[in-house]
Design a protein around this motif. Sequence first.
Motif, PDB file in Angstrom:
ATOM      1  N   ALA A 384       1.108  -0.999  -0.115  1.00  0.00           N
ATOM      2  CA  ALA A 384       0.274  -0.117  -0.347  1.00  0.00           C
ATOM      3  C   ALA A 384       0.885   1.236   0.343  1.00  0.00           C
ATOM      4  N   HIS A 385       0.316   2.716   0.041  1.00  0.00           N
ATOM      5  CA  HIS A 385       1.261   3.546  -0.227  1.00  0.00           C
ATOM      6  C   HIS A 385       0.898   4.491   0.734  1.00  0.00           C
ATOM      7  N   PHE A 386       1.002   3.627   2.314  1.00  0.00           N
ATOM      8  CA  PHE A 386       1.124   3.965   3.352  1.00  0.00           C
ATOM      9  C   PHE A 386       2.461   2.570   4.534  1.00  0.00           C
ATOM     10  N   GLN A 387       2.745   3.618   5.300  1.00  0.00           N
ATOM     11  CA  GLN A 387       3.285   2.500   5.793  1.00  0.00           C
ATOM     12  C   GLN A 387       2.309   1.723   7.387  1.00  0.00           C
ATOM     13  N   LEU A 388       1.225   1.859   7.223  1.00  0.00           N
ATOM     14  CA  LEU A 388       0.438   1.539   8.482  1.00  0.00           C
ATOM     15  C   LEU A 388       0.767   0.140   8.851  1.00  0.00           C
ATOM     16  N   TYR A 389       0.405  -0.427   7.689  1.00  0.00           N
ATOM     17  CA  TYR A 389       0.439  -2.367   7.756  1.00  0.00           C
ATOM     18  C   TYR A 389       2.163  -2.675   7.727  1.00  0.00           C
ATOM     19  N   ASP A 390       3.466  -1.819   7.695  1.00  0.00           N
ATOM     20  CA  ASP A 390       4.145  -2.760   7.574  1.00  0.00           C
ATOM     21  C   ASP A 390       4.889  -3.504   8.479  1.00  0.00           C
ATOM     22  N   GLY A 391       3.911  -3.077  10.022  1.00  0.00           N
ATOM     23  CA  GLY A 391       4.278  -3.877  11.128  1.00  0.00           C
ATOM     24  C   GLY A 391       3.745  -5.386  11.254  1.00  0.00           C
ATOM     25  N   VAL A 392       2.700  -5.732  10.114  1.00  0.00           N
ATOM     26  CA  VAL A 392       2.093  -6.660  10.007  1.00  0.00           C
ATOM     27  C   VAL A 392       2.656  -7.694   9.792  1.00  0.00           C
ATOM     28  N   PRO A 393       2.883  -8.647  11.365  1.00  0.00           N
ATOM     29  CA  PRO A 393       3.551 -10.249  11.208  1.00  0.00           C
ATOM     30  C   PRO A 393       3.470 -11.140  10.255  1.00  0.00           C
ATOM     31  N   GLY A 394       3.432 -11.833   9.673  1.00  0.00           N
ATOM     32  CA  GLY A 394       3.146 -12.653   8.457  1.00  0.00           C
ATOM     33  C   GLY A 394       3.642 -12.684   7.405  1.00  0.00           C
ATOM     34  N   VAL A 395       2.973 -13.536   6.546  1.00  0.00           N
ATOM     35  CA  VAL A 395       2.541 -13.404   4.751  1.00  0.00           C
ATOM     36  C   VAL A 395       1.437 -14.389   4.539  1.00  0.00           C
ATOM     37  N   TYR A 396       1.009 -13.830   3.186  1.00  0.00           N
ATOM     38  CA  TYR A 396       0.028 -14.379   2.984  1.00  0.00           C
ATOM     39  C   TYR A 396      -0.134 -15.465   2.464  1.00  0.00           C
ATOM     40  N   VAL A 397      -0.699 -16.803   2.466  1.00  0.00           N
ATOM     41  CA  VAL A 397      -1.011 -17.894   2.613  1.00  0.00           C
ATOM     42  C   VAL A 397      -1.683 -18.625   2.243  1.00  0.00           C
ATOM     43  N   PRO A 398      -2.556 -19.354   1.153  1.00  0.00           N
ATOM     44  CA  PRO A 398      -3.993 -19.871   1.416  1.00  0.00           C
ATOM     45  C   PRO A 398      -3.916 -20.763   2.462  1.00  0.00           C
ATOM     46  N   SER A 399      -5.669 -19.863   3.120  1.00  0.00           N
ATOM     47  CA  SER A 399      -5.137 -21.294   3.939  1.00  0.00           C
ATOM     48  C   SER A 399      -6.422 -22.133   3.344  1.00  0.00           C
ATOM     49  N   PRO A 400      -6.383 -23.296   4.334  1.00  0.00           N
ATOM     50  CA  PRO A 400      -7.728 -24.396   3.162  1.00  0.00           C
ATOM     51  C   PRO A 400      -8.662 -24.260   2.760  1.00  0.00           C
ATOM     52  N   VAL A 401      -9.216 -23.119   4.176  1.00  0.00           N
ATOM     53  CA  VAL A 401     -10.929 -22.564   3.880  1.00  0.00           C
ATOM     54  C   VAL A 401     -10.833 -22.495   2.944  1.00  0.00           C
ATOM     55  N   GLU A 402     -10.339 -21.183   2.881  1.00  0.00           N
ATOM     56  CA  GLU A 402     -10.411 -20.844   1.236  1.00  0.00           C
ATOM     57  C   GLU A 402     -10.069 -21.541  -0.103  1.00  0.00           C
ATOM     58  N   LEU A 403      -8.923 -22.427   0.228  1.00  0.00           N
ATOM     59  CA  LEU A 403      -9.117 -23.601  -0.957  1.00  0.00           C
ATOM     60  C   LEU A 403     -10.236 -24.809  -1.117  1.00  0.00           C
ATOM     61  N   SER A 404     -10.584 -24.978  -0.411  1.00  0.00           N
ATOM     62  CA  SER A 404     -11.964 -25.752  -0.236  1.00  0.00           C
ATOM     63  C   SER A 404     -12.736 -25.322  -1.033  1.00  0.00           C
ATOM     64  N   ALA A 405     -12.999 -23.569  -0.824  1.00  0.00           N
ATOM     65  CA  ALA A 405     -13.702 -22.822  -1.212  1.00  0.00           C
ATOM     66  C   ALA A 405     -13.987 -22.988  -3.253  1.00  0.00           C
ATOM     67  N   LEU A 406     -12.447 -23.323  -3.587  1.00  0.00           N
ATOM     68  CA  LEU A 406     -12.318 -23.080  -4.855  1.00  0.00           C
ATOM     69  C   LEU A 406     -12.442 -24.114  -5.636  1.00  0.00           C
ATOM     70  N   LEU A 407     -11.720 -25.404  -4.663  1.00  0.00           N
ATOM     71  CA  LEU A 407     -12.588 -27.166  -4.812  1.00  0.00           C
ATOM     72  C   LEU A 407     -13.934 -27.205  -5.210  1.00  0.00           C
ATOM     73  N   GLY A 408     -14.700 -26.581  -3.787  1.00  0.00           N
ATOM     74  CA  GLY A 408     -16.119 -26.878  -3.631  1.00  0.00           C
ATOM     75  C   GLY A 408     -16.754 -25.468  -5.142  1.00  0.00           C
ATOM     76  N   THR A 409     -16.208 -24.479  -5.737  1.00  0.00           N
ATOM     77  CA  THR A 409     -16.925 -23.818  -6.385  1.00  0.00           C
ATOM     78  C   THR A 409     -16.920 -24.817  -7.988  1.00  0.00           C
ATOM     79  N   VAL A 410     -15.404 -25.465  -8.380  1.00  0.00           N
ATOM     80  CA  VAL A 410     -14.993 -25.952  -9.289  1.00  0.00           C
ATOM     81  C   VAL A 410     -16.379 -27.150  -8.980  1.00  0.00           C
ATOM     82  N   GLY A 411     -16.550 -27.893  -7.921  1.00  0.00           N
ATOM     83  CA  GLY A 411     -17.304 -29.118  -7.882  1.00  0.00           C
ATOM     84  C   GLY A 411     -18.360 -28.247  -8.305  1.00  0.00           C
ATOM     85  N   ILE A 412     -18.987 -27.298  -7.592  1.00  0.00           N
ATOM     86  CA  ILE A 412     -20.856 -26.999  -8.603  1.00  0.00           C
ATOM     87  C   ILE A 412     -20.936 -26.138  -9.494  1.00  0.00           C
TER      88      ILE A 412
END
Lengths: 442, 96
Positions: A384-412
């Motif tokens: 982002a064009h600001f530093q407000l969240y620079d100190g937010v820890p962690g990295v984004y990795v899709p969670s099993p919950v999100e991945l399951s939604a992808l699988l579920g929608t393909v199933g649909i």
Amino acid sequence: MSVDTSDVSRETLVRPIGQLSKQYLALMAAALGAIGIWAFFYLQQLQHGLIVTNLADWGSGGGVPWGLYIGAFIWWVGIAHGGIILSAAVRLLGMDRYQPVARLAELLTIAALTCAGLFILIHVGRPDRLVTSVLPAWPTRVQWSPLMWDVTVITAYFVLTATYLLLTIRYDIHRLRDRLPHQLEPVYAVLMLGYSEREDAIVERMVWWIAFAIIIMAPLLLHGGVIPWLFALLPSMAGWAGGVQGPSFLSIALTSAVSGIIIVAAAFRRAYGWEELIPVEVFQGLGKWLGFFGLIFLWLQLQQVITGIFAAPTTLQHATEVKIATPLYWVAIGLVLLAMLYVFACSLRPSLFRIPVLVALSFGVLVGTLVEKVLFVVEGLQHAHFQLYDGVPGVYVPSPVELSALLGTVGIVVLFFLVVSKVIPVVELHAIESAHEEVDDA
Amino acid sequence: MNPTALPATLAALLPLAAGGGGGGGGGHSLPFVGPGTYLIFGIVLAPVYLMVVAWYVGEPSDRSKAWLGVGYLVGLTTVLWGSLFVATMAIDVLFF
């Protein structure tokens, strides 16, 4: 140019309705299994909230509250828009070659648009929020909120596509009714309300106008407009604003949609022995469109990379540098490039063309376009064009919950095709009538 | 077209450029009067209006078939949001 399918019998069209194979049941079990897995995880999200996905707040996942859910939303909505563009082009531009896959493209649009809507529903956490927050706020917020524009036009678009299908199906059901299952007669009776052969020419003209509305709305205003505006109105995220996003979104939509149509058409062709109904020329043609849209996709990516690293505003430059240093981005680009190169190679040497290869490359393109969209969403938030969240820890990795939604929608989507193909002909009767001339009912 | 109509339309869109976007309506508090409303209902959905008009006029056309089309548009929209309303209210009761 059209392909000659005039020798194909009407029995061929209704073949999916009459047959029930072990493969069909196995695929249905797999689709239901995929939906079941998603339902299991989604129930956890309903009980505990979005915290189970790490998307609940700024405090986890490196400050990324939008992730795979929104990436997959754009991806599905892109497939939907591209699908109906192809179908509408058949009608408006007289691209009769693609008549055998036009209705498959419409059905893909309806299924994919449903999945896109589901991702919005999932992403607001509690699904009742979509109704309790969107409906009361809609009349006033539609003036300012791209989210409300999005809800408005996607609703309109879904309704247009379904109307298109409901009007065109009447012609086919009337002529194929004696070959359709008697148990579904009440469904056909509702669909055929007030039908007479006199309406054919009138309805033909009405659906031409729907195709006209779709062909203007879908490429120019929806995926090339409202959806990228949704991001552009949040200009504090690096890379989300800018005039190139409209064309870029559109190129990704068309590339992924053609891939989806190739896969669906090849699956039906193989399952029901439709070599004559969907001849190889249709796939060669679709392949060329895939190559062409892939080229535009790659060119617009190049545009963004060059303008992002060459004397760009500092945060955009940083975001672009991170993007081009991300191996996954190059995997996405490589998958689209591979499909494009294969298509171009086939143009030079037609003997290289194989439908299974095109299908495999289409799967690759779908993966590539999904990866690109998810990276677009996530990296925009991380830089982002600001530093407000620079100190937010962690990295984004899709969670099993999100991945399951992808699988579920393909199933649909798979389940949708399995069910619909047992109720209506998934290829229009026009596909086997030369030059749209009616043939005898005999 | 009235020669003053175009500048009037542009004037209506200007608040978009003036950065009123997230800022709470720029004095517009009633429904259907902001620039986003013009954008969506005036520009984006214009092909739909043209389509519906074309259903009723021109040849060949038939009033009952045009109403069938309009019925599909209105009916599907109602079913879509109506069923969503019912489903989400059920979820609200079941889970929260």
